[in-house]
Write a protein that holds these residues in place. Structure first.
Motif, mmCIF file in Angstrom:
data_model
loop_
_atom_site.group_PDB
_atom_site.id
_atom_site.type_symbol
_atom_site.label_atom_id
_atom_site.label_comp_id
_atom_site.label_asym_id
_atom_site.label_seq_id
_atom_site.Cartn_x
_atom_site.Cartn_y
_atom_site.Cartn_z
ATOM 1 N N UNK A 60 0.862 -1.187 0.000
ATOM 2 C CA UNK A 60 0.000 0.000 0.000
ATOM 3 C C UNK A 60 0.897 1.235 0.000
ATOM 4 N N UNK A 120 -21.061 3.322 -2.464
ATOM 5 C CA UNK A 120 -21.220 3.597 -1.024
ATOM 6 C C UNK A 120 -19.894 3.738 -0.286
ATOM 7 N N UNK B 53 -16.094 -4.349 5.597
ATOM 8 C CA UNK B 53 -14.758 -4.936 5.760
ATOM 9 C C UNK B 53 -14.720 -5.702 7.076
ATOM 10 N N UNK B 122 -23.927 7.429 7.392
ATOM 11 C CA UNK B 122 -22.934 6.380 7.670
ATOM 12 C C UNK B 122 -22.426 5.762 6.372
ATOM 13 N N UNK B 123 -21.551 6.503 5.731
ATOM 14 C CA UNK B 123 -20.905 6.073 4.505
ATOM 15 C C UNK B 123 -19.961 4.902 4.791
ATOM 16 N N UNK B 124 -19.462 4.277 3.736
ATOM 17 C CA UNK B 124 -18.517 3.181 3.908
ATOM 18 C C UNK B 124 -17.214 3.610 4.569
ATOM 19 N N UNK B 125 -16.953 4.894 4.605
ATOM 20 C CA UNK B 125 -15.768 5.438 5.281
ATOM 21 C C UNK B 125 -16.208 6.645 6.091
ATOM 22 N N UNK B 138 -11.452 9.649 6.918
ATOM 23 C CA UNK B 138 -10.420 8.693 6.519
ATOM 24 C C UNK B 138 -10.986 7.742 5.474
ATOM 25 N N UNK B 139 -10.129 6.931 4.909
ATOM 26 C CA UNK B 139 -10.540 6.020 3.830
ATOM 27 C C UNK B 139 -9.340 5.723 2.958
ATOM 28 N N UNK B 140 -8.723 6.762 2.414
ATOM 29 C CA UNK B 140 -7.424 6.540 1.786
ATOM 30 C C UNK B 140 -6.445 6.263 2.924
ATOM 31 N N UNK B 141 -5.668 5.207 2.824
ATOM 32 C CA UNK B 141 -4.803 4.831 3.940
ATOM 33 C C UNK B 141 -3.634 5.801 4.073
ATOM 34 N N UNK B 142 -3.154 5.940 5.313
ATOM 35 C CA UNK B 142 -1.981 6.779 5.536
ATOM 36 C C UNK B 142 -2.290 8.239 5.789
ATOM 37 N N UNK B 143 -3.523 8.564 6.145
ATOM 38 C CA UNK B 143 -3.878 9.958 6.423
ATOM 39 C C UNK B 143 -4.017 10.249 7.918
ATOM 40 N N UNK B 171 -0.836 -3.121 7.310
ATOM 41 C CA UNK B 171 -0.617 -2.902 5.878
ATOM 42 C C UNK B 171 -0.521 -1.413 5.583
ATOM 43 N N UNK B 172 -1.335 -0.675 6.285
ATOM 44 C CA UNK B 172 -1.363 0.777 6.081
ATOM 45 C C UNK B 172 -0.001 1.425 6.321
ATOM 46 N N UNK B 175 2.427 2.861 3.695
ATOM 47 C CA UNK B 175 2.373 4.229 3.170
ATOM 48 C C UNK B 175 3.452 5.073 3.840
#
Ligand SMILES: Cc1ncc(C[n+]2csc(CCOP(=O)(O)OP(=O)(O)O)c2C)c(N)n1
Lengths: 319, 291
Positions: A60, A120, B53, B122-125, B138-143, B171-172, B175
């Motif tokens: 990643x 979504x 997830x 309540x979005x997926x992120x 958040x959602x994009x990793x590493x923020x 895993x994140x 980044x």
């Protein structure tokens, strides 16, 4: 005009992408794939099985991924750099600028599941700024194949003549286009002709544009439909012809309207001499999306055939 | 923006106080019970939404419950500027965060039924503009970690006692932004910052060590100036202890060794459950096992 078969089967273009890439890789050892923990989502599981050494998964780490792609290109390889489109483009924008476009390293950036294919999962995962961002980079081709055949064409053409390029590989299922739509670098395809209005559509929007044209025909309005499959270099000729031969232009893209396809068309039309200019309606996103499925969001932003047809009429009314 | 559920806040306060007053064994049992309830809720949410997830949700739940039912100096009914801050950097595990926040009363637990539904907050992120308790999107990793560094520096500047906690996936950590953030955290002596790594050793497509390995993670984090504490990430008492303030004057990194899919036998440590929706039979079994 041939009727659009709304019951025609629809396809996820990632499969065609992966099959073509593997076929080429079997014959050409220069072809490598680079990805960011995205082997499955890029449909590269089989590629990894067949060519384990030629799939470089950096984890990643998208900035590193694009830099690694540039390094491989400079060593004579033909890297297809595959990742979810929002992170590939947004996260690595400066690498795409400096290491790919400015350095002219022939890296083929493959943005998977672009537009609002991730529904979504929300705006962080929507790739709707990619066109605006990347159109600003000189020397970078931008390709948006609209169906499976064009996806294969794009892979083949970019592998045959590698150059810095970004291609969107769609996940949201779309039907195959009529045969006349073979990809050509820097050219839009005319899918049907009409004298009243031109609809310039791209990617997922192309089959919707054809449906809108049909709806317009039922109301006595004839529409030319152009598939802007290769956005950079830009097909200025097709736009000038549309301005000369039809009374208005509507553009439609699964992208933010700031700086995308519509902006490209509008700035070109604005530069025409007085008397040759026609109204341009630009359809796309104006905001971050609310929560919803891809289809619901496309409707939310007016990216459906009905709204497209209305926009065409509104544009003509301004002529 | 969702609104505070005052009744639920009272329930949460009572439970938090009971946990605080309990003897260790009882405390562990109470936290474990709370975590299992959240896991069950997450499974239901994912079944309704047909998305999510689940693997990472299950691995991070104990980390979240120990924070929200013990460590964090927060109160959903009262959001003072000097409250502690929490960021779930692995934003794909929004379901676990939402279920935790709702159980604290940040919003009504009924809202959880709208997870990822059309028009839902309540979005997926997680989105801070729509969901109270979410401190940054958040959602994009590493923020998460860089934003947390900013909050920790801000707390220093404001003379605030606020502590900042951020949970990242292992895993994140691939980044680079995380390592840039850690350099700054050490440089600025951010003793008020705690990074918790959900070390489940799996990422989206494969094992972390088979993708772009992080080991020796403890030595690497230490080399970047962190006080490293490695614990069983499903042991609530060990986690609570690991959240204790810094003793070195710099950032703390807690390596929480966890199991992806924790608590559901057929999901545990299996990469395919990163995001996959259980069948209804599997969901029934999962709910039974989480009882
Ligand atoms: C910048 C970025 N790249 C890729 C992704 C896609 N993605 C979502 S979750 C995930 C794996 C995360 O693994 P880890 O951090 O270990 O989380 P966990 O296993 O705890 O779920 C990936 C690659 C993303 N969300 N952001």
């Amino acid at each position: 005009m041939t009727a659009v078969d709304v019951t025609a089967p629809v396809h996820d273009n990632r499969k065609a992408f992966a099959e073509e890439l593997m076929a080429l890789a079997a014959a050409d050892t220069r072809i490598v794939a680079v990805c960011n923990d995205s082997v499955g989502s890029s449909n590269l599981v089989e590629f990894r099985e067949r060519f384990p050494d030629r799939l470089i998964n950096v984890g990643i780490a998208e900035q590193n991924m694009v830099g690694v792609g540039a390094g491989l290109a400079s060593m004579g390889f033909v890297p297809f750099v595959c990742a979810a489109a929002p992170f590939l483009t947004g996260r690595s924008l400066e690498q795409i600028k400096a290491d790919v476009a400015y350095s002219q390293h022939p890296v083929i950036l493959c943005g998977m599941s672009p537009g609002m294919a991730y529904g979504e999962l929300g705006p962080t995962h929507h790739s709707v700024e990619d066109l605006s961002w990347l159109r600003a980079l000189p020397g970078l081709d931008i390709v948006l194949p609209a169906d499976r055949a064009q996806t294969r064409d794009a892979v083949r053409m970019l592998a045959a003549e590698p150059r810095p390029a970004f291609m969107r590989v769609g996940r949201h299922k779309v039907p195959d286009l009529p045969e006349s739509s073979a990809l050509e670098r820097g050219r839009f395809q005319q899918l049907c002709d009409g004298a009243d209005v031109t609809i310039v559509a791209v990617g997922t929007m192309v089959s919707r544009a054809l449906q809108a044209a049909e709806a317009l025909a039922a109301d006595g309005v004839t529409a030319r439909v152009l598939n802007a499959s290769w956005i950079a270099p830009f097909d200025a000729e097709a736009v000038r012809a549309a301005a000369a031969q039809t009374r208005a232009i509507v553009t439609v893209e699964e992208a933010n309207v700031s700086g995308g396809l519509g902006a490209a068309v509008a700035s070109l039309v604005a530069a025409l001499p007085a008397g040759q200019r026609v109204p341009v309606e630009i359809l796309g996103l104006h905001d971050f999306a609310p929560t919803g499925s891809t289809n619901a969001l496309l409707t939310h932003f007016g990216l459906d055939p009905e709204h497209l047809a209305e926009a065409a009429k509104a544009a003509m009314a301004r002529a | 923006m969702l609104t505070t559920d005052l009744e639920q806040v009272l329930i949460w306060r009572a439970e938090r106080d009971r946990i605080a007053a309990a003897e260790p064994a009882e405390k562990a049992a109470l936290l474990a019970g709370r975590a299992q309830a959240i896991r069950r809720r997450v499974v239901q949410m994912i079944m309704t939404a047909r998305q999510g997830h689940v693997g990472g949700d299950m691995s991070v739940t104990d980390i979240l419950t120990t924070l929200f039912y013990g460590t964090l100096r927060i109160d959903p009914a009262d959001l003072p500027k000097d409250r502690d801050r929490f960021i779930l950097s692995k934003g794909h595990c929004a379901a676990a965060l939402y279920a935790t926040l709702a159980s604290c009363g940040y919003f009504s637990p009924n809202e959880l039924d709208t997870f990822m539904a059309e028009g839902s907050a309540l979005n997926g992120h997680p989105n801070r503009v729509k969901v109270p308790g979410v401190e940054t999107n958040t959602g994009p990793l590493g923020h998460g970690l860089p934003v947390a560094v900013g909050q920790a520096v801000g707390a220093h500047l404001a003379g605030s006692p606020a502590r900042v906690f951020v949970v990242a996936g292992d895993g994140e950590l691939q980044e680079g932004s995380n390592w840039e953030a850690l350099m700054a955290a050490a440089h600025y002596g951010l003793e008020n910052l705690t990074l918790v790594v959900d070390r489940n050793r799996l990422q989206q497509g494969a094992r972390t060590e088979d993708t772009n390995g992080l080991d020796p993670l403890d030595a690497r984090l230490a080399a970047f100036g962190c006080e490293v504490r490695s614990v069983d990430g499903h042991n609530h008492l060990a986690l609570a202890e690991a959240y204790a303030p810094s003793t070195t004057g710099g950032p703390v990194a807690v390596i929480a060794n966890t199991i992806k899919g924790k608590g559901i036998s057929f999901m545990e440590d299996r990469v395919e459950w990163h995001h996959k929706v259980p069948t209804s039979e599997q969901a029934d079994q999962a709910l039974l096992e989480l009882a």
